[in-house]
Design an enzyme around this catalytic site. Structure first.
Site, mmCIF file in Angstrom:
data_model
loop_
_atom_site.group_PDB
_atom_site.id
_atom_site.type_symbol
_atom_site.label_atom_id
_atom_site.label_comp_id
_atom_site.label_asym_id
_atom_site.label_seq_id
_atom_site.Cartn_x
_atom_site.Cartn_y
_atom_site.Cartn_z
ATOM 1 N N GLY A 125 53.726 33.086 50.442
ATOM 2 C CA GLY A 125 52.987 32.445 49.854
ATOM 3 C C GLY A 125 51.941 31.371 50.484
ATOM 4 N N SER A 130 52.542 37.700 55.129
ATOM 5 C CA SER A 130 53.976 38.356 55.388
ATOM 6 C C SER A 130 54.065 39.796 54.602
ATOM 7 C CB SER A 130 54.296 37.029 54.994
ATOM 8 O OG SER A 130 54.469 37.071 53.382
ATOM 9 N N ASP A 175 44.779 43.858 55.488
ATOM 10 C CA ASP A 175 45.507 42.530 56.140
ATOM 11 C C ASP A 175 46.834 43.577 56.917
ATOM 12 O OD1 ASP A 175 44.923 40.889 53.924
ATOM 13 O OD2 ASP A 175 46.679 41.577 52.287
#
Length: 394
Positions: A125, A130, A175
């Site tokens: 978060g 992740s 990402d």
């Protein structure tokens, strides 16, 4: 390489499955130097993989069709049959994995059972992605264990599609791309339209990138993210209606945008204004890094924060506070919110010999104002997903 993370993951594997793993994989998180929210709008971004990882300890189980995955940090596990069609489940962490597997369930891909334990040093978060590390790490594992002959680009796209279909977040490709394509001490300038990319040396000349974690994640992250995408899509439709000859969103000019402002409305105008300016900032930032102009890089980071806060409106009080007070400290060249927004981290370009003073000052001010103890992450730019050999397995 994070030996402690590897050892703890292997220990958990041995406890859970009564023998050691056959393979160890490390899948990194990422930072984005600049280029926020432009990866779904034909833009450029400037990410890098970092030395925070998800570690996977893995063993093939040819005698069974069951895949058991243990999320060490969450204290949860999930088992599924690799021969059955997979669908989204209640455990969100597992959906990132099942979303990957669903795309690879084809007659030509023959899977057997697996035992997997994963653990992470990527703070959840915090905007360090992740989820992409989990998706792409699992795709990479399947590719290596079952000889699927996927390219790095295909692994990144599979990770992105998993997020779209099983997690319900309509993210761009940045990402996943950074997690797969990262190189030590290099930033990647990625064209999110063509996926063409080039590397630049990340020589920051006595400055370092520090992340200040606000330790807040406001609940409207996913809804807010998807709302911004809808705002942008409305604006794009108006632009293309008026200027059909333009092929890519990034090729619209600010004067074109101004001429359509009344038709698209204030909100879509502000969103598109931020994006068009941000795409240009990324190009200027890559040039600044390549020329060693670190001061100008800092200026661009701060301009991005202003845009994210006032035009794209994805900041929050805590992050605005961290950025504003960091910029008042000696030795700070620039600061901005990093990631999707509504919480997470700020990224700060700080003179290395001033870092401790800045951290102390900002930590105290933040705690005094919000009663929250901020976290600090010092990160190094690392390689993308890798397998580590048995010499690292205890």
């Amino acid at each position: 390489m994070d030996e402690q993370l590897i050892n703890l993951t292997v220990e958990k594997f041995k406890t859970e499955f009564k023998s050691g793993p056959e393979h160890i994989f490390l899948s990194p998180g990422r930072i984005n130097i600049i280029g926020e929210h432009v990866d779904y709008s034909d833009g450029f971004v400037l990410p890098a993989a970092i030395d925070k990882y998800i570690c996977f300890a893995v063993r093939r189980m040819p005698q069974t069709n069951f895949c058991t995955i243990v999320a060490k940090d969450l204290g949860e596990k999930y088992t599924f049959d690799v021969t059955m069609e997979v669908k989204p489940v209640q455990q969100m962490w597992m959906n990132y994995i099942l979303g990957v597997f669903s795309q690879l369930q084809k007659p030509e891909n023959q899977f057997c059972g697996m035992e997997i334990v994963f653990s992470s040093t990527i703070p959840m978060g915090s905007g360090l992605s992740s989820s992409a590390a989990l998706e792409c790490g699992f795709a990479y594992i399947l590719n290596e264990l079952f000889d699927l002959h996927l390219t790095k680009k295909e692994i990144a796209v599979i990770g992105q599609k998993s997020e779209h279909t099983f997690a319900g977040v309509h993210c761009g490709i940045m990402d996943q791309f950074a997690s797969v394509f990262g190189k030590e001490n290099k930033v990647i300038m990625l064209d999110c339209n063509s996926l063409d990319h080039q590397y630049f040396d990340a020589d920051l000349k006595g400055y370092s990138l520090l992340l200040f974690d606000s330790c807040v994640k406001h609940s409207h992250l996913t809804s807010g993210y998807n709302e911004r995408r809808r705002d942008v899509e409305r604006g794009k439709k108006v632009l293309w209606k008026n200027f059909p000859e333009i092929e890519k969103f990034r090729d619209f000019t600010l004067s074109m945008l101004d001429r359509t402002k009344e038709e698209m409305g204030d909100i879509s105008y502000k969103r598109c204004l931020y994006l068009l300016k941000e795409i240009r900032r990324v190009e200027m930032a890559a040039k600044a890094i390549s020329e060693g102009n670190i001061e100008y890089l800092g200026t661009l980071l701060t301009e991005t924060h202003t845009g994210l806060s006032t035009e794209f409106e994805v900041s929050c009080d805590e992050l605005d506070f961290l950025v504003e007070h960091a910029l008042h400290q000696e030795g700070v060249l620039g600061a901005r919110i990093m990631g999707g927004g509504f919480g997470g981290c700020s990224i700060n370009l700080i003179q290395e010999n001033k870092a401790e003073e800045v951290i102390k000052a900002i930590s105290e001010k933040y705690f005094e104002h919000f009663n929250i103890q901020m976290k600090i992450y010092q990160v190094k730019i690392s390689d993308g997903i890798k397998e580590y050999t048995n010499e690292y397995i205890i």
